[in-house]
Design a protein around this motif. Structure first.
Motif, PDB file in Angstrom:
ATOM      1  N   GLU A  38     -15.649   8.751  -7.653  1.00  0.00           N
ATOM      2  CA  GLU A  38     -16.419   7.601  -8.240  1.00  0.00           C
ATOM      3  C   GLU A  38     -17.763   7.372  -7.368  1.00  0.00           C
ATOM      4  N   ARG A  41     -20.024  10.449  -7.943  1.00  0.00           N
ATOM      5  CA  ARG A  41     -20.552  10.166  -9.129  1.00  0.00           C
ATOM      6  C   ARG A  41     -21.928   9.350  -9.103  1.00  0.00           C
ATOM      7  N   GLU A  42     -21.742   8.203  -8.354  1.00  0.00           N
ATOM      8  CA  GLU A  42     -22.754   7.499  -8.272  1.00  0.00           C
ATOM      9  C   GLU A  42     -24.082   7.931  -7.682  1.00  0.00           C
ATOM     10  N   ASP A  43     -24.048   9.150  -6.918  1.00  0.00           N
ATOM     11  CA  ASP A  43     -24.999   9.928  -6.144  1.00  0.00           C
ATOM     12  C   ASP A  43     -25.583  11.042  -6.974  1.00  0.00           C
ATOM     13  N   ARG A  45     -26.518  12.661 -10.771  1.00  0.00           N
ATOM     14  CA  ARG A  45     -26.947  12.095 -12.047  1.00  0.00           C
ATOM     15  C   ARG A  45     -25.972  11.983 -13.080  1.00  0.00           C
ATOM     16  N   GLN A  46     -26.265  11.160 -13.993  1.00  0.00           N
ATOM     17  CA  GLN A  46     -25.046  10.836 -15.037  1.00  0.00           C
ATOM     18  C   GLN A  46     -24.688  12.065 -15.786  1.00  0.00           C
ATOM     19  N   SER A  47     -25.439  13.128 -16.019  1.00  0.00           N
ATOM     20  CA  SER A  47     -25.318  14.240 -16.713  1.00  0.00           C
ATOM     21  C   SER A  47     -24.512  15.335 -15.793  1.00  0.00           C
ATOM     22  N   ASP A  48     -24.475  15.003 -14.646  1.00  0.00           N
ATOM     23  CA  ASP A  48     -23.583  15.960 -13.820  1.00  0.00           C
ATOM     24  C   ASP A  48     -22.104  15.685 -13.936  1.00  0.00           C
ATOM     25  N   CYS A  76     -26.450  12.776  -0.986  1.00  0.00           N
ATOM     26  CA  CYS A  76     -25.214  12.452  -0.905  1.00  0.00           C
ATOM     27  C   CYS A  76     -24.749  12.413   0.414  1.00  0.00           C
TER      28      CYS A  76
END
Length: 125
Positions: A38, A41-43, A45-48, A76
């Motif tokens: 998680e 995921r924040e670091d 892109r949303q599409s990754d 990251c």
């Protein structure tokens, strides 16, 4: 893993069709957990796509050159510095392979090399 492999094959087909880059990043993290996924995921892109792959965390970065993947991983790593014993590797289409199997094999070999290096090592060549 099957869903990740399916997603990798799909993104690779799109990259071939549209003549664009794609990169895959593998993190070897001591004590990797869903919480770490998680945070990663924040670091990115949303599409990754970020998920577990074997005992590691893997990130699929569509429309991303190796140089841009390195920048994202570096950012990251700075966010997670001191929190984890982290090493990672990167492989990219089309520079490192043309199939998902080639990309994953290169990614795994590079991660093994990174494991022999200091904390925070990134192997992309």
């Amino acid at each position: 893993m099957d869903s990740f492999k399916h997603l990798l094959d799909y993104e690779l087909n799109q990259s071939v069709r549209h003549c664009r880059y794609m990169s895959v990043v593998m993190f070897c993290l001591k004590d990797a957990s869903q919480e770490v996924v998680e945070l990663l995921r924040e670091d990115f892109r949303q599409s990754d796509a970020v998920s577990f792959y074997r005992d590691n965390v893997i990130v699929l970065m569509g429309k991303t050159s190796k140089a841009n993947a390195i920048k994202a991983v570096t950012r990251c790593g700075l966010d997670l510095e001191g929190f984890l014993d982290m090493r990672c590797s990167i492989s990219s289409f089309p520079d490192d392979g043309k199939t998902s199997g080639e990309l994953l094999n290169i990614l795994s070999r590079r991660l093994k090399r990174a494991m022999a290096l200091d904390h925070g090592a990134l192997v992309a060549q």
